[in-house]
Design a protein around this motif. Sequence first.
Motif, PDB file in Angstrom:
ATOM      1  N   SER A  68       3.773  52.283   6.175  1.00  0.00           N
ATOM      2  CA  SER A  68       4.409  53.569   6.452  1.00  0.00           C
ATOM      3  C   SER A  68       5.312  53.534   7.683  1.00  0.00           C
ATOM      4  N   ALA A  69       5.120  52.578   8.588  1.00  0.00           N
ATOM      5  CA  ALA A  69       5.969  52.474   9.776  1.00  0.00           C
ATOM      6  C   ALA A  69       7.276  51.767   9.417  1.00  0.00           C
ATOM      7  N   LEU A  70       8.351  52.143  10.093  1.00  0.00           N
ATOM      8  CA  LEU A  70       9.644  51.519   9.844  1.00  0.00           C
ATOM      9  C   LEU A  70       9.593  50.057  10.263  1.00  0.00           C
ATOM     10  N   ARG A  71       9.900  49.178   9.338  1.00  0.00           N
ATOM     11  CA  ARG A  71       9.781  47.744   9.575  1.00  0.00           C
ATOM     12  C   ARG A  71      10.658  47.306  10.743  1.00  0.00           C
ATOM     13  N   GLY A  72      10.077  46.492  11.627  1.00  0.00           N
ATOM     14  CA  GLY A  72      10.823  45.974  12.761  1.00  0.00           C
ATOM     15  C   GLY A  72      10.723  46.804  14.021  1.00  0.00           C
ATOM     16  N   THR A  73      10.040  47.969  13.952  1.00  0.00           N
ATOM     17  CA  THR A  73       9.884  48.825  15.126  1.00  0.00           C
ATOM     18  C   THR A  73       8.609  48.474  15.884  1.00  0.00           C
ATOM     19  N   PHE A  74       8.476  49.031  17.063  1.00  0.00           N
ATOM     20  CA  PHE A  74       7.266  48.814  17.867  1.00  0.00           C
ATOM     21  C   PHE A  74       6.050  49.357  17.120  1.00  0.00           C
ATOM     22  N   ASP A  75       6.177  50.545  16.496  1.00  0.00           N
ATOM     23  CA  ASP A  75       5.069  51.107  15.723  1.00  0.00           C
ATOM     24  C   ASP A  75       4.635  50.148  14.621  1.00  0.00           C
ATOM     25  N   TRP A  76       5.616  49.554  13.945  1.00  0.00           N
ATOM     26  CA  TRP A  76       5.310  48.606  12.867  1.00  0.00           C
ATOM     27  C   TRP A  76       4.587  47.388  13.421  1.00  0.00           C
ATOM     28  N   MET A  77       5.044  46.892  14.570  1.00  0.00           N
ATOM     29  CA  MET A  77       4.394  45.741  15.195  1.00  0.00           C
ATOM     30  C   MET A  77       2.939  46.050  15.531  1.00  0.00           C
ATOM     31  N   VAL A  78       2.687  47.250  16.049  1.00  0.00           N
ATOM     32  CA  VAL A  78       1.315  47.663  16.370  1.00  0.00           C
ATOM     33  C   VAL A  78       0.463  47.680  15.108  1.00  0.00           C
ATOM     34  N   VAL A 162       0.333  38.219  18.418  1.00  0.00           N
ATOM     35  CA  VAL A 162      -0.381  38.178  17.138  1.00  0.00           C
ATOM     36  C   VAL A 162       0.557  38.552  15.997  1.00  0.00           C
ATOM     37  N   ALA A 163       1.379  39.591  16.202  1.00  0.00           N
ATOM     38  CA  ALA A 163       2.322  40.008  15.162  1.00  0.00           C
ATOM     39  C   ALA A 163       3.359  38.918  14.893  1.00  0.00           C
ATOM     40  N   LEU A 164       3.752  38.191  15.929  1.00  0.00           N
ATOM     41  CA  LEU A 164       4.726  37.112  15.772  1.00  0.00           C
ATOM     42  C   LEU A 164       4.204  36.031  14.834  1.00  0.00           C
ATOM     43  N   ARG A 165       2.928  35.706  14.933  1.00  0.00           N
ATOM     44  CA  ARG A 165       2.344  34.692  14.064  1.00  0.00           C
ATOM     45  C   ARG A 165       2.308  35.165  12.615  1.00  0.00           C
ATOM     46  N   SER A 166       2.118  36.480  12.425  1.00  0.00           N
ATOM     47  CA  SER A 166       2.056  37.021  11.066  1.00  0.00           C
ATOM     48  C   SER A 166       3.437  37.250  10.470  1.00  0.00           C
ATOM     49  N   LYS A 169       9.631  36.140  11.032  1.00  0.00           N
ATOM     50  CA  LYS A 169      11.024  36.474  10.726  1.00  0.00           C
ATOM     51  C   LYS A 169      11.435  37.823  11.295  1.00  0.00           C
ATOM     52  N   GLU A 170      10.473  38.702  11.524  1.00  0.00           N
ATOM     53  CA  GLU A 170      10.774  40.053  11.996  1.00  0.00           C
ATOM     54  C   GLU A 170      10.537  40.240  13.492  1.00  0.00           C
ATOM     55  N   VAL A 171       9.558  39.517  14.026  1.00  0.00           N
ATOM     56  CA  VAL A 171       9.195  39.687  15.437  1.00  0.00           C
ATOM     57  C   VAL A 171       9.933  38.646  16.273  1.00  0.00           C
ATOM     58  N   PRO A 172      10.741  39.068  17.249  1.00  0.00           N
ATOM     59  CA  PRO A 172      11.459  38.109  18.104  1.00  0.00           C
ATOM     60  C   PRO A 172      10.502  37.148  18.796  1.00  0.00           C
ATOM     61  N   SER A 173      10.921  35.892  18.912  1.00  0.00           N
ATOM     62  CA  SER A 173      10.045  34.879  19.506  1.00  0.00           C
ATOM     63  C   SER A 173       9.861  35.081  21.009  1.00  0.00           C
ATOM     64  N   GLN A 174      10.854  35.723  21.667  1.00  0.00           N
ATOM     65  CA  GLN A 174      10.700  36.003  23.096  1.00  0.00           C
ATOM     66  C   GLN A 174       9.889  37.275  23.270  1.00  0.00           C
ATOM     67  N   ASN A 175       8.700  37.129  23.818  1.00  0.00           N
ATOM     68  CA  ASN A 175       7.820  38.278  24.055  1.00  0.00           C
ATOM     69  C   ASN A 175       8.196  38.910  25.399  1.00  0.00           C
ATOM     70  N   PRO A 176       8.769  40.119  25.386  1.00  0.00           N
ATOM     71  CA  PRO A 176       9.220  40.733  26.649  1.00  0.00           C
ATOM     72  C   PRO A 176       8.086  41.121  27.583  1.00  0.00           C
ATOM     73  N   PHE A 177       6.858  41.124  27.074  1.00  0.00           N
ATOM     74  CA  PHE A 177       5.719  41.523  27.904  1.00  0.00           C
ATOM     75  C   PHE A 177       5.052  40.324  28.578  1.00  0.00           C
ATOM     76  N   GLN A 178       5.596  39.125  28.348  1.00  0.00           N
ATOM     77  CA  GLN A 178       5.071  37.944  29.025  1.00  0.00           C
ATOM     78  C   GLN A 178       5.807  37.723  30.344  1.00  0.00           C
ATOM     79  N   LYS A 179       5.166  36.981  31.234  1.00  0.00           N
ATOM     80  CA  LYS A 179       5.750  36.612  32.523  1.00  0.00           C
ATOM     81  C   LYS A 179       6.253  37.836  33.291  1.00  0.00           C
TER      82      LYS A 179
END
Length: 391
Positions: A68-78, A162-166, A169-179
């Motif tokens: 139900s969440a729009l694909r590629g959004t933060f809500d979808w990632m959650v 976790v979402a990146l592993r699943s 193709k949709e989740v950017p490889s650079q995690n902005p919440f790291q470092k």
Amino acid sequence: MTAKRLVSGAIAYYWSPPTRARKAGCPVVPEALGTDYGAAKQRCDDILNPHYHSWLTKGEGQSGDAESALRGTFDWMVAVYKSSPKYKKLSDESRSSYDRMLQMVSGLPLKDGRRVGSLMLASITPGAADKLHERMKVHPKGGQRNRTALLAMRVCQRAWNVALRSEPKEVPSQNPFQKMDLEYKATPTRLFGHSDLQKFVAAADIVGERSIGTAAMIAFFWLQREIDILGRLSWSHYRPADNPQIARIVHHKTGEVVDLPLYDTDGSSLWPELVARLDGAERHGTLIVTRDAEDRWRKTRLPWKKRHFLRRVAEIRAAAGIDPAIKFMGLRHGGNTEGADACLTDAQMRALSGHRTTAALLRYAQTSIEQRRVGARLRRNARTKGGQTSE
């Protein structure tokens, strides 16, 4: 969405929250949507109406699944994260805490009225994550909430990975919440020492709430978490049929099961105060710790609810003359620190507490003046051994 005919004769579309919502401070502002019905309808359905509904329900109405969440959004990632095995393996308490953090971040309003949850993942840069962290530090009612902000960023970091592993193709490889160079110095938990425990148990018994005194003793001596003591520790764990000489302490957070011996090799009790209390206790149902008075409707003794339990703990603590800064969680810290003061090795302490690593153990077994005294004594004895003294 409303339609209005322009002077030119064209139909234009507009969206606006109800007047009562605007007066109540709704952050989603009125918007002109142009003359293209399809584009206007899509913006209402995908952006404006969900944002308004999220504000109206205080975040409770946001999408809870990836479909139900729009694909590629933060809500979808959650939603992707919440459907993962790693999320489902969390304890109930940790899952509830993670949910609150993700909901707080997702529901945070932006300047244009949108929520963070509606942002496309590709638009969330490390700089945006830093700004989000700064906003999260400020409590809506005033003051700072640094620990909450730090936890929120850590949970976002984990959810993204976790979402990146699943969905690589949709989740950017650079995690902005790291470092993010997050820093927070936790205030040490005030210890509930053995002398405080004795005063607390006596005060609980005086007011007729022996169950609370029993819970405190279990937390201090057997180092079990409050959530397990109140809702899971049963009489079948005490002197179980397969080994009546032990207490089987289950730490559901880590999955560790600790079989604690009740007696030493010479037959003496290792936990004389607690064993005597449990052996002499009446049993009301399957749980060891239940409320001390029958429910007037169900005619049975119900389990304690956490909030009610902690409120009664505070009242008994005050009656016992114990510093109000010492919380129930200080019992487990106090018991672990007692072990450190007794010069137990890390392995011995972990065998009692159920901690898997020394790093986890050290969050509970705090350094104390007694440990420093013993350390200084051992250094002095080694220094002066054989009459060679530097004094």
